[in-house]
Design an enzyme around this catalytic site. Structure first.
Site, short mmCIF file in Angstrom:
data_model
loop_
_atom_site.label_atom_id
_atom_site.label_comp_id
_atom_site.label_asym_id
_atom_site.label_seq_id
_atom_site.Cartn_x
_atom_site.Cartn_y
_atom_site.Cartn_z
N ASN A 8 79.89 50.12 -18.28
CA ASN A 8 80.38 51.45 -18.65
C ASN A 8 80.04 51.65 -20.13
OD1 ASN A 8 81.76 53.78 -19.17
ND2 ASN A 8 83.81 52.91 -18.89
N LYS A 10 80.25 54.27 -21.86
CA LYS A 10 81.11 55.26 -22.53
C LYS A 10 80.24 56.21 -23.37
CE LYS A 10 84.87 51.99 -22.21
NZ LYS A 10 86.15 51.53 -22.72
N HIS A 92 88.94 57.11 -15.03
CA HIS A 92 89.02 56.10 -16.10
C HIS A 92 90.20 56.43 -17.01
CE1 HIS A 92 88.10 53.76 -19.65
NE2 HIS A 92 87.36 52.99 -18.86
N GLU A 94 90.56 56.41 -20.08
CA GLU A 94 90.26 57.27 -21.24
C GLU A 94 90.20 58.73 -20.81
OE1 GLU A 94 86.84 55.03 -22.58
OE2 GLU A 94 88.20 53.43 -23.20
N GLU A 164 92.21 48.36 -14.32
CA GLU A 164 92.04 48.21 -15.76
C GLU A 164 93.38 48.44 -16.46
OE1 GLU A 164 87.69 49.00 -16.99
OE2 GLU A 164 88.72 50.91 -16.88
N GLY A 170 89.33 47.45 -24.47
CA GLY A 170 88.79 47.55 -25.83
C GLY A 170 89.67 46.89 -26.89
N SER A 204 88.38 44.21 -21.67
CA SER A 204 88.00 43.10 -22.57
C SER A 204 87.38 41.92 -21.83
CB SER A 204 89.21 42.65 -23.40
OG SER A 204 89.67 43.70 -24.22
#
Ligand code: PGA
Length: 245
Positions: A8, A10, A92, A94, A164, A170, A204
């Site tokens: 991904n 991003k 996702h 985000e 996730e 991250g 991560s």
């Protein structure tokens, strides 16, 4: 079942940067794993063209639930297919946290992806507060049921799920593999049709820790953010996942 490793990217990688990545990455082949790259929309067509004839597939990072229309700034399933994508990441964290993505919209998008023949990679995960309150499993089960509502057994059996935990994305604070496996067993068991689907762990993941996840029965691959941006490191990660399985 082969592991599925999804990069991904991003909001990273211009066209020239994507080309440079592929120049290095395509020196190798990964017959033991299925690999997907999710570039930003601007380089989906370019990356897909470059990957034609390889076993590596391409994903969008999001899409709209309508086929076309007055939705400024959005991209549709037919557009992703036209650009060469065969997968799409949906829900996702985000998108949910920063752009107001709701369970209802993730559900609409999942249905649209399947109707168009795109494989949705549906993301779920709990926040740190939900984890600390002991609500993690309830939350991810509710998100999974909402995302797949109305699909039926047959529809659900065509998705890929991704677990996730938000606090692990991250941050370098990765979730213990046993904890991830337990959460993912709950996802697998909560909707009819998910028994045989691939469920990816994300948050991560690195070349160093991927084997611990890949060895777990309910973990069938990874959704990789930061560690997918370096071609050599990402190739190492794919190899380590296979060796750990
Ligand atoms: P990360 O991101 O690997 O950088 O934690 C994973 C993701 O958000 O899909």
């Amino acid at each position: 079942m082969k592991h599925l490793i999804v990069a991904n990217w991003k909001m990273n990688m211009t066209g020239p940067q994507a080309s440079a990545f592929l120049d290095a990455f395509l020196d190798e082949r990964f017959p033991e794993s299925d690999v997907v790259i999710a570039p930003p929309f601007t380089s989906v067509a370019q990356v897909a063209a470059r990957l034609r004839g390889t076993s590596i597939a391409v994903a969008g990072q999001n899409m709209h639930w309508e086929q076309s229309g007055a939705f400024t700034g959005e991209v549709s399933a037919p557009m992703l297919l036209d650009a060469g994508a065969t997968y799409v990441i949906l829900g996702h964290s985000e998108r949910r946290r920063l752009f107001g993505e709701t369970d209802a919209n993730v559900n609409r998008k999942t249905k649209t992806a399947l109707t168009n023949g795109l494989t949705p990679i549906v993301c779920v995960g709990e926040s740190e507060a939900q984890r600390d309150a002991g609500d993690a499993v309830d939350h991810i089960v509710a998100q999974t049921r909402a995302a797949l509502d109305g699909l039926g057994r047959d529809g659900a059996s065509k998705v890929v799920m991704a677990y996730e935990p938000l606090w692990a994305i991250g941050t370098g604070k990765n979730c213990h593999a046993d904890g991830a496996d337990t959460a993912m067993a709950a996802i697998r068991g909560c909707v009819d049709g998910l028994a045989g689907v691939r469920i990816l762990y994300g948050g991560s993941v690195t070349p160093e820790n991927v084997a611990a996840y890949a060895s777990k029965p309910n973990i069938n691959g990874g959704l990789i953010g930061g560690a997918s941006l370096d071609p050599v490191g990402f190739a190492n990660l794919i190899r380590s996942a296979y060796q750990g399985s």
